[in-house]
Design a protein around this motif. Structure first.
Motif, PDB file in Angstrom:
ATOM      1  N   LEU A  91       0.827  -1.200   0.000  1.00  0.00           N
ATOM      2  CA  LEU A  91       0.000   0.000   0.000  1.00  0.00           C
ATOM      3  C   LEU A  91       0.862   1.249   0.000  1.00  0.00           C
ATOM      4  N   PHE A 106      -4.572   6.566   1.489  1.00  0.00           N
ATOM      5  CA  PHE A 106      -3.994   5.340   0.933  1.00  0.00           C
ATOM      6  C   PHE A 106      -4.544   5.063  -0.463  1.00  0.00           C
ATOM      7  N   GLY A 107      -3.722   4.419  -1.271  1.00  0.00           N
ATOM      8  CA  GLY A 107      -4.188   3.826  -2.510  1.00  0.00           C
ATOM      9  C   GLY A 107      -4.832   2.480  -2.219  1.00  0.00           C
ATOM     10  N   SER A 108      -5.316   1.827  -3.279  1.00  0.00           N
ATOM     11  CA  SER A 108      -5.994   0.535  -3.118  1.00  0.00           C
ATOM     12  C   SER A 108      -5.023  -0.633  -3.001  1.00  0.00           C
TER      13      SER A 108
ATOM     14  N   LEU B  34      -4.783   6.834  15.907  1.00  0.00           N
ATOM     15  CA  LEU B  34      -5.709   6.998  14.800  1.00  0.00           C
ATOM     16  C   LEU B  34      -6.485   5.699  14.581  1.00  0.00           C
ATOM     17  N   TYR B  36      -8.459   3.691  11.389  1.00  0.00           N
ATOM     18  CA  TYR B  36      -8.706   3.582   9.967  1.00  0.00           C
ATOM     19  C   TYR B  36      -9.740   2.489   9.744  1.00  0.00           C
ATOM     20  N   GLY B  43      -7.979   0.685  -0.144  1.00  0.00           N
ATOM     21  CA  GLY B  43      -7.015   1.088   0.860  1.00  0.00           C
ATOM     22  C   GLY B  43      -7.721   1.546   2.129  1.00  0.00           C
ATOM     23  N   PRO B  44      -7.004   1.553   3.251  1.00  0.00           N
ATOM     24  CA  PRO B  44      -7.603   2.048   4.500  1.00  0.00           C
ATOM     25  C   PRO B  44      -7.989   3.520   4.365  1.00  0.00           C
ATOM     26  N   PHE B  46      -8.907   6.988   6.606  1.00  0.00           N
ATOM     27  CA  PHE B  46      -8.787   7.612   7.915  1.00  0.00           C
ATOM     28  C   PHE B  46     -10.172   7.938   8.479  1.00  0.00           C
ATOM     29  N   SER B  49      -8.906  10.636  14.909  1.00  0.00           N
ATOM     30  CA  SER B  49      -7.650  10.552  15.651  1.00  0.00           C
ATOM     31  C   SER B  49      -7.815  11.197  17.018  1.00  0.00           C
ATOM     32  N   PHE B  89      -8.680  -0.645  11.816  1.00  0.00           N
ATOM     33  CA  PHE B  89      -7.302  -0.691  12.290  1.00  0.00           C
ATOM     34  C   PHE B  89      -7.039   0.458  13.251  1.00  0.00           C
ATOM     35  N   PHE B 103       0.607  -0.001  13.165  1.00  0.00           N
ATOM     36  CA  PHE B 103      -0.766  -0.482  13.083  1.00  0.00           C
ATOM     37  C   PHE B 103      -0.981  -1.747  13.900  1.00  0.00           C
TER      38      PHE B 103
END
Lengths: 115, 113
Positions: A91, A106-108, B34, B36, B43-44, B46, B49, B89, B103
């Motif tokens: 990622l 984040f990207g995928s 934080l 997520y 992707g995670p 956000f 926080s 997460f 994480f």
């Protein structure tokens, strides 16, 4: 682009081959991170780029892993002589500036499978 | 050495009820925590926080509580909705030159309609 773009989305490679993973961060974002997520695990920090500063490579698991960021934008993560334990989702994330309290985008991810 | 731990791999709650996701940490130097949220093949994202100098932060249906003496934080979702079903997460950072996040392994939340 509107978000962080990663390519390829999936990659299957044979053990011992080299692979390159690409990340296009959000335009104007100066901070760029690479993480990986192995099966059933949390995200593991790999490397951090900030502007023209020297990258923080403290998370790279071995010298088979390297990354570069050209022109402060696109980043490439290279894994040489891939091993089965390298199989994971890689990622990339970016943020406008280094930040602790707003998170980053984040990207995928790229799902890498080493067979 | 896992510095951030999420001991519950999964949680199932009824729609409309409260979801409580827990996280423990070992490093007293963490400055920020934080949460997520991650959907499959994405992707995670956000969520929320909290600074280590606070004990509560609220954003809509999401509230994070921090107990520094116990090195424990939790995310409360009230009321829970089916769209909240995802992997959550917990992450922590030391505000140094890189702001990298440590994480936890995640908790899969299922909100039943």
């Amino acid at each position: 682009g509107a978000g962080v773009s990663q390519s390829p989305s999936n990659k299957v490679t044979e053990k011992g081959k080299d692979v390159e993973l690409r990340c296009d961060p959000i335009s104007g974002h100066t901070a760029l991170y690479w993480y990986r997520q192995s099966l059933g695990q949390g995200l593991e920090f790999l490397i951090y780029f900030q502007g023209n500063s020297a990258p923080d490579k403290s998370g790279l698991p071995s010298d088979r892993f390297s990354a570069e960021r050209t022109g402060g934008s696109v980043s490439t993560l290279t894994i040489q002589r891939t091993q089965q334990e390298d199989s994971a989702v890689y990622l990339c994330a970016s943020s406008l500036r280094p930040t602790a309290n707003y998170g980053y985008t984040f990207g995928s991810g790229t799902r890498l499978t080493v067979v | 050495d896992q510095q951030v731990k999420q001991n519950s791999p999964s949680l199932s709650v009824q729609e409309g009820r409260i979801s409580i996701l827990n996280c423990d940490y070992t490093n007293s130097m963490f400055d920020y925590f934080l949460w997520y949220k991650k959907y499959p093949a994405e992707g995670p994202t956000f969520l929320i926080s909290i600074s280590s100098i606070k004990d509560k932060n609220e954003d809509g249906r999401f509230t994070v509580f921090l107990n520094k003496s116990a090195k424990h934080l939790s995310l409360h979702i009230v009321p829970s909705q089916p769209g909240d079903s995802a992997v959550y997460f917990c992450a922590a950072s030391v505000v140094d030159s890189s702001y990298k996040l440590i994480f936890g392994s995640g908790t899969r939340l299922l909100v039943r309609p």
